[in-house]
Scaffold this motif. Structure first.
Motif, PDB file in Angstrom:
ATOM      1  N   ARG A 259       0.842  -1.232  -0.053  1.00 53.97           N
ATOM      2  CA  ARG A 259      -0.123  -0.026  -0.052  1.00 53.97           C
ATOM      3  C   ARG A 259       0.936   1.220  -0.057  1.00 53.97           C
ATOM      4  NH1 ARG A 259      -5.433  -0.582   1.723  1.00 53.97           N
ATOM      5  NH2 ARG A 259      -5.563   1.488   1.261  1.00 53.97           N
TER       6      ARG A 259
ATOM      7  N   PHE B 238       1.516   5.047   0.133  1.00 52.79           N
ATOM      8  CA  PHE B 238       0.945   6.489   0.420  1.00 52.79           C
ATOM      9  C   PHE B 238       2.023   7.387   0.282  1.00 52.79           C
ATOM     10  CE2 PHE B 238      -1.395   3.371   2.820  1.00 52.79           C
ATOM     11  CZ  PHE B 238      -2.779   3.517   2.949  1.00 52.79           C
TER      12      PHE B 238
ATOM     13  N   GLU C  90      -1.947   6.834  -2.948  1.00 58.46           N
ATOM     14  CA  GLU C  90      -2.714   7.052  -2.050  1.00 58.46           C
ATOM     15  C   GLU C  90      -2.238   8.432  -1.589  1.00 58.46           C
ATOM     16  OE1 GLU C  90      -5.171   4.162  -0.050  1.00 58.46           O
ATOM     17  OE2 GLU C  90      -3.749   2.587  -0.856  1.00 58.46           O
TER      18      GLU C  90
END
Length: 173
Positions: free
Chosen positions: A104, A106, A151
């Motif tokens: 993930r 970020f 993100e």
């Protein structure tokens, strides 16, 4: 899994990563800068550069170290590390994917004025010309590829605790 916190120097990756770790069970912080520091300690030194990320061994060593740690401990690695060169990010992310390690990604973001104020007003590290010189390369990476690859968490008006909560909740959902 890896939770990679990217963004320019001074945006709060280190502070936020420690707070994210507290909110994700079975997680650890792994700062890939330590891999670069190990390479910098080689004597005689590796060819001169202004950034250890330019040394070809750094990127696969980051992947291999993360893989080995996860094989040993399981869980989640929270990795605060600025990577602004797209080819370097692709090399790292594809290496992690080849090892079936989900990531993930970020990006902690703040506007240039806020970043400059944070860097110049840093009471722990003090003002840093090194960190200031990365403001424009970050802005260019953000415009051209980085924000599309991650993100984005705009920290301009967030505390590190608020940013960490947003990230942890996103990972848990």
């Amino acid at each position: 899994m890896i939770v990679w916190l990217n963004g320019t120097h001074g945006v709060g990756k280190t502070t936020t990563s420690a707070l994210v770790r507290q909110q994700l069970p079975d997680s650890r912080v792994f700062d890939a800068e330590k891999v670069g520091e190990t390479l910098m300690d080689i004597t005689p030194g590796l060819p001169g550069t202004d950034n250890f990320q330019h040394w070809p061994p750094w990127r696969p060593l980051v992947v291999e170290t993360a893989r080995r740690v996860l094989d040993y401990t399981g869980g989640t690695l929270v990795m605060p590390m600025t990577v602004l060169v797209e080819a370097y990010w692709r090399e790292i992310s594809s290496g992690l994917a080849q090892n079936r390690i989900p990531v993930r990604h970020f990006v902690l973001h703040a506007d240039q004025e806020t970043l400059r104020g944070r860097i110049e007003g840093d009471t722990v590290l003090g003002p840093s010309a090194f960190r200031l010189k990365y403001l424009e390369p970050y802005a260019e990476a953000a415009r051209t590829w980085l924000h599309a690859e991650a993100e984005v968490v705009d920290t301009t008006r967030l505390t590190p605790a608020q940013a960490a909560s947003r990230i942890a909740e996103a990972v848990k959902s």
